[in-house]
Design a protein around this motif. Structure first.
Motif, PDB file in Angstrom:
ATOM      1  N   LEU A 178       0.822  -1.207   0.000  1.00  0.00           N
ATOM      2  CA  LEU A 178       0.000   0.000   0.000  1.00  0.00           C
ATOM      3  C   LEU A 178       0.856   1.257   0.000  1.00  0.00           C
ATOM      4  CD1 LEU A 178      -2.816  -1.027   2.532  1.00  0.00           C
ATOM      5  CD2 LEU A 178      -3.039  -0.745   0.056  1.00  0.00           C
ATOM      6  N   ALA A 179       1.936   1.235   0.776  1.00  0.00           N
ATOM      7  CA  ALA A 179       2.802   2.412   0.863  1.00  0.00           C
ATOM      8  C   ALA A 179       3.487   2.708  -0.468  1.00  0.00           C
ATOM      9  CB  ALA A 179       3.847   2.211   1.959  1.00  0.00           C
ATOM     10  N   GLU A 182       1.247   4.792  -2.733  1.00  0.00           N
ATOM     11  CA  GLU A 182       0.705   6.009  -2.144  1.00  0.00           C
ATOM     12  C   GLU A 182       1.734   7.144  -2.272  1.00  0.00           C
ATOM     13  OE1 GLU A 182      -1.086   8.955  -0.823  1.00  0.00           O
ATOM     14  OE2 GLU A 182      -2.242   7.085  -0.860  1.00  0.00           O
ATOM     15  N   ASP A 184       1.617  10.284  -1.077  1.00  0.00           N
ATOM     16  CA  ASP A 184       1.728  11.166   0.091  1.00  0.00           C
ATOM     17  C   ASP A 184       2.588  10.499   1.166  1.00  0.00           C
ATOM     18  OD1 ASP A 184       1.327  12.706   2.424  1.00  0.00           O
ATOM     19  OD2 ASP A 184      -0.641  13.342   1.716  1.00  0.00           O
ATOM     20  N   ARG A 186       3.047  11.268   4.277  1.00  0.00           N
ATOM     21  CA  ARG A 186       2.374  11.123   5.574  1.00  0.00           C
ATOM     22  C   ARG A 186       1.486   9.888   5.596  1.00  0.00           C
ATOM     23  NH1 ARG A 186      -0.495  16.806   5.794  1.00  0.00           N
ATOM     24  NH2 ARG A 186      -0.907  16.070   3.665  1.00  0.00           N
ATOM     25  N   VAL A 187       0.831   9.625   4.472  1.00  0.00           N
ATOM     26  CA  VAL A 187      -0.012   8.432   4.388  1.00  0.00           C
ATOM     27  C   VAL A 187       0.846   7.169   4.417  1.00  0.00           C
ATOM     28  CG1 VAL A 187      -1.703   7.193   2.993  1.00  0.00           C
ATOM     29  CG2 VAL A 187      -1.790   9.687   3.126  1.00  0.00           C
ATOM     30  N   LYS A 188       1.996   7.219   3.770  1.00  0.00           N
ATOM     31  CA  LYS A 188       2.924   6.084   3.808  1.00  0.00           C
ATOM     32  C   LYS A 188       3.297   5.743   5.247  1.00  0.00           C
ATOM     33  CE  LYS A 188       5.311   6.921  -0.619  1.00  0.00           C
ATOM     34  NZ  LYS A 188       5.169   5.615  -1.269  1.00  0.00           N
ATOM     35  N   PHE A 190       1.701   6.544   7.956  1.00  0.00           N
ATOM     36  CA  PHE A 190       0.521   6.071   8.691  1.00  0.00           C
ATOM     37  C   PHE A 190       0.253   4.596   8.397  1.00  0.00           C
ATOM     38  CE2 PHE A 190      -4.074   5.207   8.609  1.00  0.00           C
ATOM     39  CZ  PHE A 190      -4.365   5.406   9.944  1.00  0.00           C
ATOM     40  N   VAL A 191       0.297   4.218   7.125  1.00  0.00           N
ATOM     41  CA  VAL A 191       0.012   2.836   6.732  1.00  0.00           C
ATOM     42  C   VAL A 191       1.029   1.877   7.340  1.00  0.00           C
ATOM     43  CG1 VAL A 191      -0.008   1.237   4.770  1.00  0.00           C
ATOM     44  CG2 VAL A 191      -1.207   3.429   4.617  1.00  0.00           C
ATOM     45  N   CYS A 194       0.549   1.569  11.115  1.00  0.00           N
ATOM     46  CA  CYS A 194      -0.565   0.676  11.471  1.00  0.00           C
ATOM     47  C   CYS A 194      -0.155  -0.784  11.340  1.00  0.00           C
ATOM     48  CB  CYS A 194      -1.769   0.962  10.582  1.00  0.00           C
ATOM     49  SG  CYS A 194      -2.616   2.513  10.949  1.00  0.00           S
TER      50      CYS A 194
END
Length: 250
Positions: A178-179, A182, A184, A186-188, A190-191, A194
């Motif tokens: 997923l990273a 992606e 962004d 910041r989203v990387k 976050f993923v 998690c």
């Protein structure tokens, strides 16, 4: 003549330097870091397994396991009843049923988006991880903790923790996939955060429920993380060769 000879002797060295420089340019810094982390994971597991086989970790295993229990009644985990139930809920996130359903759902989603190679890589990572976990358990054949009652049903050997290992394989591999698609940063973060958090919580829950020694969990994390790193490297190599999809655009 001597100067020419000395100059001639330098040619092989110069060619070697040029080859190494060319190799370094082709190999990305990220790949080098992943290789080092993979080697570190393998070394850490070998050292830990050796210590477990020699019985060097038994004292700290017992101390950490009992630290999560009531001092007056080892059968009673620390905390209220709802915390114990929460531990069972969390530990299920590393169970075979949950992970298989999750991987099948993600694989079907990838197939619908025509990410055939990415889906195949994910299935290969999980399938080989399950096989490796089974073989390692059979090879070490460590008995489960007998200091406290088990808070969850178990039927296999203890080392390494299969829940911890497969949680690392599945969640870290999914997080990486997923990273990578992606943009962004910041989203990387976050993923991946998690994915790491879920992996850690599953492992901790296994010790809290008394079904694993702490070193079982640590070994599971080590092997699982190494497995995820290995398939991360494979994904990078395939993407550079154009043999695996790099985005979810279909």
């Amino acid at each position: 003549m001597r100067i020419e000879q000395e100059h001639g002797r330098r040619h092989p060295a110069e060619r070697l330097v040029r080859v190494l420089a060319s190799f370094g340019e082709r190999m990305e810094l990220g790949t080098v870091i992943l290789l080092l982390l993979l080697a570190g994971s393998a070394w850490a597991f070998i050292e830990l397994a050796d210590a477990v086989v020699e019985g060097e970790t038994l004292a700290i295993d017992r101390a950490l396991l009992l630290a999560l229990r009531s001092s007056t009644d080892p059968a009673d985990p620390l905390g209220p009843g709802w915390l114990v139930e929460m531990g069972r809920d969390i530990t299920a996130l590393g169970g075979v049923a949950v992970l298989v359903l999750l991987i099948l759902a993600v694989s079907v989603f990838m197939a619908l988006r025509r990410l055939w190679h990415a889906a195949g890589l994910l299935l290969a990572a999980v399938g080989s991880g399950i096989l490796a976990s089974t073989l390692l358990k059979a090879a070490f054949d460590r008995t489960r903790p007998d200091l406290v009652p088990h808070g969850s049903y178990v039927s296999t050997a203890s080392f390494p923790s299969g829940h911890s290992m497969m949680a690392a394989v599945v969640y870290l591999t999914l997080g990486v996939l997923l990273a990578r698609v992606e943009p962004d940063g910041r989203v990387k973060v976050f993923v991946l955060g998690c994915a790491v958090l879920l992996t850690l919580l599953v492992g901790i829950s296994r010790v809290y429920l008394g079904v694993h020694w702490p070193t079982d969990v640590l070994a599971g994390w080590t092997v699982g993380a190494g497995w995820a790193l290995l398939f991360w490297l494979i994904a990078r190599a395939l993407q550079r060769r154009g043999r695996i999809e790099t985005d979810t655009g279909g």
